[in-house]
Motif scaffolding. Structure first.
Motif, PDB file in Angstrom:
ATOM      1  N   ASP A  11       3.664  -2.213   2.447  1.00 42.13           N
ATOM      2  CA  ASP A  11       3.218  -3.609   2.235  1.00 42.13           C
ATOM      3  C   ASP A  11       1.821  -3.429   1.187  1.00 42.13           C
ATOM      4  OD1 ASP A  11       1.028  -2.383   3.857  1.00 42.13           O
ATOM      5  OD2 ASP A  11       1.707  -3.447   5.592  1.00 42.13           O
ATOM      6  N   TYR A  12       1.291  -4.646   0.823  1.00 34.42           N
ATOM      7  CA  TYR A  12       0.166  -4.602   0.003  1.00 34.42           C
ATOM      8  C   TYR A  12      -0.980  -5.293   0.577  1.00 34.42           C
ATOM      9  CZ  TYR A  12       3.928  -3.666  -3.067  1.00 34.42           C
ATOM     10  OH  TYR A  12       5.085  -2.946  -4.108  1.00 34.42           O
ATOM     11  N   ILE A  13      -2.106  -4.858   0.278  1.00 34.46           N
ATOM     12  CA  ILE A  13      -3.066  -5.400   0.803  1.00 34.46           C
ATOM     13  C   ILE A  13      -4.043  -6.223  -0.364  1.00 34.46           C
ATOM     14  CG2 ILE A  13      -5.557  -5.211   1.855  1.00 34.46           C
ATOM     15  CD1 ILE A  13      -3.250  -4.391   3.517  1.00 34.46           C
ATOM     16  N   ILE A  14      -4.278  -7.417  -0.338  1.00 31.98           N
ATOM     17  CA  ILE A  14      -4.780  -8.122  -1.354  1.00 31.98           C
ATOM     18  C   ILE A  14      -6.285  -8.319  -0.981  1.00 31.98           C
ATOM     19  CG2 ILE A  14      -4.565 -10.464  -2.780  1.00 31.98           C
ATOM     20  CD1 ILE A  14      -1.863  -8.827  -2.571  1.00 31.98           C
ATOM     21  N   GLN A  15      -7.009  -7.998  -2.036  1.00 29.30           N
ATOM     22  CA  GLN A  15      -8.312  -7.775  -1.952  1.00 29.30           C
ATOM     23  C   GLN A  15      -9.088  -9.004  -2.840  1.00 29.30           C
ATOM     24  OE1 GLN A  15      -9.412  -3.788  -2.510  1.00 29.30           O
ATOM     25  NE2 GLN A  15      -9.483  -3.415  -0.122  1.00 29.30           N
TER      26      GLN A  15
ATOM     27  N   ARG B 220       8.119  -3.884   0.345  1.00 33.53           N
ATOM     28  CA  ARG B 220       7.658  -2.984  -1.126  1.00 33.53           C
ATOM     29  C   ARG B 220       7.664  -4.005  -2.343  1.00 33.53           C
ATOM     30  NH1 ARG B 220      10.070   0.353  -4.730  1.00 33.53           N
ATOM     31  NH2 ARG B 220      12.061   0.346  -3.668  1.00 33.53           N
ATOM     32  N   LEU B 221       8.909  -4.699  -2.146  1.00 35.21           N
ATOM     33  CA  LEU B 221       9.474  -5.450  -3.279  1.00 35.21           C
ATOM     34  C   LEU B 221       9.058  -6.813  -3.394  1.00 35.21           C
ATOM     35  CD1 LEU B 221      13.436  -4.348  -3.154  1.00 35.21           C
ATOM     36  CD2 LEU B 221      11.555  -3.403  -4.386  1.00 35.21           C
ATOM     37  N   SER B 222       7.985  -7.024  -2.667  1.00 39.28           N
ATOM     38  CA  SER B 222       7.400  -8.620  -2.677  1.00 39.28           C
ATOM     39  C   SER B 222       6.256  -8.304  -3.760  1.00 39.28           C
ATOM     40  CB  SER B 222       6.772  -9.015  -1.442  1.00 39.28           C
ATOM     41  OG  SER B 222       7.747  -8.737  -0.173  1.00 39.28           O
ATOM     42  N   PRO B 223       6.439  -9.040  -4.622  1.00 35.13           N
ATOM     43  CA  PRO B 223       5.679  -9.022  -5.888  1.00 35.13           C
ATOM     44  C   PRO B 223       4.624 -10.045  -6.093  1.00 35.13           C
ATOM     45  CG  PRO B 223       7.451 -10.053  -6.647  1.00 35.13           C
ATOM     46  CD  PRO B 223       7.728 -10.201  -5.159  1.00 35.13           C
ATOM     47  N   GLU B 224       4.183 -11.092  -5.237  1.00 33.99           N
ATOM     48  CA  GLU B 224       3.283 -12.179  -5.318  1.00 33.99           C
ATOM     49  C   GLU B 224       2.621 -12.580  -4.248  1.00 33.99           C
ATOM     50  OE1 GLU B 224       5.638 -15.371  -6.687  1.00 33.99           O
ATOM     51  OE2 GLU B 224       6.051 -16.045  -4.562  1.00 33.99           O
ATOM     52  N   TYR B 225       1.480 -13.309  -4.386  1.00 33.75           N
ATOM     53  CA  TYR B 225       0.498 -13.938  -3.113  1.00 33.75           C
ATOM     54  C   TYR B 225      -0.174 -15.135  -3.892  1.00 33.75           C
ATOM     55  CZ  TYR B 225      -3.211 -14.890  -0.024  1.00 33.75           C
ATOM     56  OH  TYR B 225      -3.823 -15.691   0.932  1.00 33.75           O
ATOM     57  N   ILE B 226      -0.079 -16.277  -3.247  1.00 30.48           N
ATOM     58  CA  ILE B 226      -0.671 -17.410  -3.559  1.00 30.48           C
ATOM     59  C   ILE B 226      -1.974 -17.732  -2.625  1.00 30.48           C
ATOM     60  CG2 ILE B 226      -0.386 -19.908  -3.839  1.00 30.48           C
ATOM     61  CD1 ILE B 226       2.697 -19.292  -4.127  1.00 30.48           C
ATOM     62  N   ASP B 227      -3.273 -17.755  -3.450  1.00 27.16           N
ATOM     63  CA  ASP B 227      -4.450 -17.888  -2.927  1.00 27.16           C
ATOM     64  C   ASP B 227      -4.781 -19.383  -3.052  1.00 27.16           C
ATOM     65  OD1 ASP B 227      -6.977 -17.736  -1.742  1.00 27.16           O
ATOM     66  OD2 ASP B 227      -7.957 -16.809  -3.272  1.00 27.16           O
TER      67      ASP B 227
ATOM     68  N   TYR C 256     -13.561 -15.479  -9.370  1.00 20.85           N
ATOM     69  CA  TYR C 256     -12.964 -14.582  -8.442  1.00 20.85           C
ATOM     70  C   TYR C 256     -12.366 -13.381  -9.127  1.00 20.85           C
ATOM     71  CZ  TYR C 256     -13.721 -17.837  -4.885  1.00 20.85           C
ATOM     72  OH  TYR C 256     -14.163 -18.843  -3.881  1.00 20.85           O
ATOM     73  N   GLU C 257     -12.421 -12.301  -8.654  1.00 19.35           N
ATOM     74  CA  GLU C 257     -11.581 -11.145  -8.842  1.00 19.35           C
ATOM     75  C   GLU C 257     -10.737 -10.668  -8.055  1.00 19.35           C
ATOM     76  OE1 GLU C 257     -13.658  -7.761 -11.431  1.00 19.35           O
ATOM     77  OE2 GLU C 257     -15.374  -8.965 -10.472  1.00 19.35           O
ATOM     78  N   TYR C 258      -9.443 -10.166  -8.301  1.00 24.82           N
ATOM     79  CA  TYR C 258      -8.487  -9.797  -7.338  1.00 24.82           C
ATOM     80  C   TYR C 258      -7.991  -8.458  -7.630  1.00 24.82           C
ATOM     81  CZ  TYR C 258      -8.186 -14.835  -6.136  1.00 24.82           C
ATOM     82  OH  TYR C 258      -8.434 -16.087  -5.908  1.00 24.82           O
ATOM     83  N   ARG C 259      -7.445  -7.801  -6.624  1.00 24.28           N
ATOM     84  CA  ARG C 259      -6.840  -6.473  -6.775  1.00 24.28           C
ATOM     85  C   ARG C 259      -5.842  -6.309  -5.730  1.00 24.28           C
ATOM     86  NH1 ARG C 259     -11.536  -1.719  -5.701  1.00 24.28           N
ATOM     87  NH2 ARG C 259     -11.669  -2.139  -3.548  1.00 24.28           N
ATOM     88  N   VAL C 260      -4.997  -5.296  -5.900  1.00 30.40           N
ATOM     89  CA  VAL C 260      -3.720  -4.907  -4.892  1.00 30.40           C
ATOM     90  C   VAL C 260      -3.757  -3.548  -4.585  1.00 30.40           C
ATOM     91  CG1 VAL C 260      -1.280  -5.278  -4.519  1.00 30.40           C
ATOM     92  CG2 VAL C 260      -2.481  -6.887  -6.017  1.00 30.40           C
ATOM     93  N   VAL C 261      -3.681  -3.379  -3.274  1.00 29.81           N
ATOM     94  CA  VAL C 261      -3.720  -1.869  -2.638  1.00 29.81           C
ATOM     95  C   VAL C 261      -2.386  -1.606  -1.892  1.00 29.81           C
ATOM     96  CG1 VAL C 261      -4.722  -0.186  -1.376  1.00 29.81           C
ATOM     97  CG2 VAL C 261      -6.250  -1.968  -2.629  1.00 29.81           C
TER      98      VAL C 261
END
Length: 231
Positions: free
Chosen positions: A169-173, A190-197, A206-211
């Motif tokens: 998974d991915y942690i969105i910060q 793993r193949l999920s490539p998006e998030y909608i805030d 805002y700044e965003y990053r993905v872990v």
């Protein structure tokens, strides 16, 4: 420093890991290893073996036969080159029959020094030998991240799926520009490539990053950050 065979290690951990995990203290302030009176006749741990990965450092030692011993204190330091390292007590194992300990609070690509002290009712042993380990490097970061607004008050974050098949998974910060990073969401797969805030406040930058995170909890290095001023 010797390593254990993984199969033997796994079998030997069965039945003792619950004892250790249930008694580990949270890492606190620096603790002096001379705070308790020392009895030089108390034994130190012998035959210590280690196993190291990105998420933990495991130890195994020979059984303690001295009946005066009540348990074991675990100390850790990050080497700095100073004349005297500052050790923190990271766990107390209140049972002399335990022969394993796993430190799960380590970071990837970091060197640690460990030492162990046994203790009795009134006294503690001298510190044992120093054991130096280095954890392996963490996974590389997500290689590409983009953020944009498909609609007013909505921020969409896109990234390239991580190539490591262990990623679960991915942690969105997110943070206000120049502020502290805060957890925003978890995206599974793993193949999920998006998030909608849809929680961003209009007029804020805002700044965003993905872990990326593996199934066993190992965290990749954070991606580069991307910034959006919400309209």
């Amino acid at each position: 420093m010797k390593s254990l065979r993984r199969s033997a290690w796994a079998l030997s951990l069965i039945g003792v890991s619950l004892i250790v995990s249930g008694c580990a203290d949270a890492i606190g302030e620096v603790t002096s290893m001379t705070a308790v009176k020392t009895d030089p006749s108390l034994p130190t741990l012998q035959g210590i073996k280690t196993m190291v990965d990105k998420t933990g450092v495991g130890f195994e030692w020979k059984p303690i036969t001295d009946k005066r011993v009540e348990g074991i204190d675990v100390y850790r330091a990050v080497p700095t080159g100073a004349p005297q390292e500052k050790y923190v007590k990271i766990a107390t194992i209140p049972n002399r029959f335990a022969t394993h300990y796993v430190d799960t609070t380590v970071k990837p690509d970091t060197t640690y020094d460990y030492t162990f002290k046994t203790f009795g009712v009134l006294f503690g042993s001298a510190p044992g030998k120093i054991i130096r380990v280095k954890t392996p490097p963490g996974m590389p970061p997500v290689s590409f991240v983009k953020a944009y607004q498909p609609s007013p008050g909505v921020v969409k974050i896109l990234w390239t799926p991580h190539p490591d098949p262990r990623v679960a998974d991915y942690i969105i910060q997110r943070r206000l520009a120049g502020g502290r990073w805060k957890y925003l969401a978890t995206v599974k797969g793993r193949l999920s490539p998006e998030y909608i805030d849809e929680s961003a406040a209009k007029g804020r930058r805002y700044e965003y990053r993905v872990v990326a995170r593996s199934a066993d909890g190992a965290m990749a290095r954070p991606s580069q950050s991307v910034a959006v001023t919400v309209q």
